[in-house]
Scaffold this motif. Structure first.
Motif, PDB file in Angstrom:
ATOM      1  N   GLN A 193       0.428   1.604   5.901  1.00 40.66           N
ATOM      2  CA  GLN A 193      -0.660   0.642   6.042  1.00 40.66           C
ATOM      3  C   GLN A 193      -2.012   1.340   5.997  1.00 40.66           C
ATOM      4  OE1 GLN A 193      -0.080  -1.711   9.563  1.00 40.66           O
ATOM      5  NE2 GLN A 193       1.974  -2.353   8.978  1.00 40.66           N
ATOM      6  N   GLU A 196      -2.835   2.164   2.447  1.00 41.80           N
ATOM      7  CA  GLU A 196      -3.248   0.950   1.738  1.00 41.80           C
ATOM      8  C   GLU A 196      -4.693   0.597   2.058  1.00 41.80           C
ATOM      9  OE1 GLU A 196      -0.525  -2.126   2.744  1.00 41.80           O
ATOM     10  OE2 GLU A 196       1.160  -1.231   1.652  1.00 41.80           O
ATOM     11  N   THR A 199      -7.143   2.809   0.270  1.00 42.74           N
ATOM     12  CA  THR A 199      -7.216   2.593  -1.182  1.00 42.74           C
ATOM     13  C   THR A 199      -7.648   1.178  -1.533  1.00 42.74           C
ATOM     14  OG1 THR A 199      -4.831   2.106  -1.194  1.00 42.74           O
ATOM     15  CG2 THR A 199      -5.513   4.356  -1.720  1.00 42.74           C
ATOM     16  N   GLY A 201      -6.705  -1.778   0.089  1.00 41.03           N
ATOM     17  CA  GLY A 201      -5.850  -2.868   0.513  1.00 41.03           C
ATOM     18  C   GLY A 201      -6.242  -3.391   1.876  1.00 41.03           C
TER      19      GLY A 201
END
Length: 203
Positions: A193, A196, A199, A201
């Motif tokens: 997580q 993410e 990057t 997310g």
């Protein structure tokens, strides 16, 4: 502009060892900056009412064996073949943590973490023994006299106390905890997580 990942760390936490190496890979892949904040896990537990999982969950049928299974899966997934659970766990990490606080900068602090993680979780040194800790420092090329001497400085002691209380105030209750700004993740299982988020997310 790259993001900064703050790693709230006590070397007495086995999950801190497990998280350290994948976290460094994530930081390298994403171009993030790594910041280590040493805290005292014993003090954190006292402030939050938390406890080591094997103690906290001892009376929950099936939970400790399952946690051990998840732990082994993580070791296998990341090929951490040298890890050995410390026979003295839970142990007092105050000396190690003060050495980290005494580092002259983040570069030295992270190099100290690199030296101590295998010493604690592969070689299982006595973490409260000044000679054992000094031996690790000397073998790794650090000024053992300077760092060990600094562990008795009032400023170093207070900074560790402050780091711990401030981490708790921000929501931390155990190790490993990660912050990116005000966003917090707890546990080695959240590393995916975290990557993410770094990057682009959702957290």
């Amino acid at each position: 502009m790259s993001k900064t990942v703050e790693f709230i760390l006590d070397l007495a936490a086995p999950n801190g060892y497990l998280a350290w190496y994948p976290l460094k890979d994530i930081v390298a892949r994403t171009g993030a900056e790594l910041l280590v904040t040493p805290v005292f896990l014993g003090g954190m537990h006292k402030l939050t009412g938390n406890a080591p999982p094997m103690m906290r969950d001892a009376n929950v049928k099936g939970k400790v064996p399952y946690a051990a299974l998840e732990f082994q899966r993580f070791l296998d997934r990341h090929a951490m073949t040298k890890f050995r659970m410390h026979p003295a766990l839970p142990f007092n990490s105050i000396l190690l943590q003060r050495v980290l606080v005494a580092a002259k900068d983040q570069q030295e602090m992270q190099a100290l973490v690199d030296a101590f993680q295998p010493a604690v979780w592969e070689q299982n040194i006595d973490c409260s023994d000044v000679e054992a800790v000094g031996g690790v420092l000397a073998e790794s090329g650090f000024d053992a006299q300077r760092l060990l001497g600094a562990t008795q400085d009032a400023e170093v002691k207070q900074r560790l106390v402050d780091n711990t209380s401030q981490a708790v105030e921000r929501g931390a209750f155990g190790i490993p905890t990660f912050f990116v700004g005000s966003e917090m993740w707890f546990g080695k299982e959240r590393l995916g997580q975290l990557e993410e988020y770094l990057t682009g997310g959702k957290p």
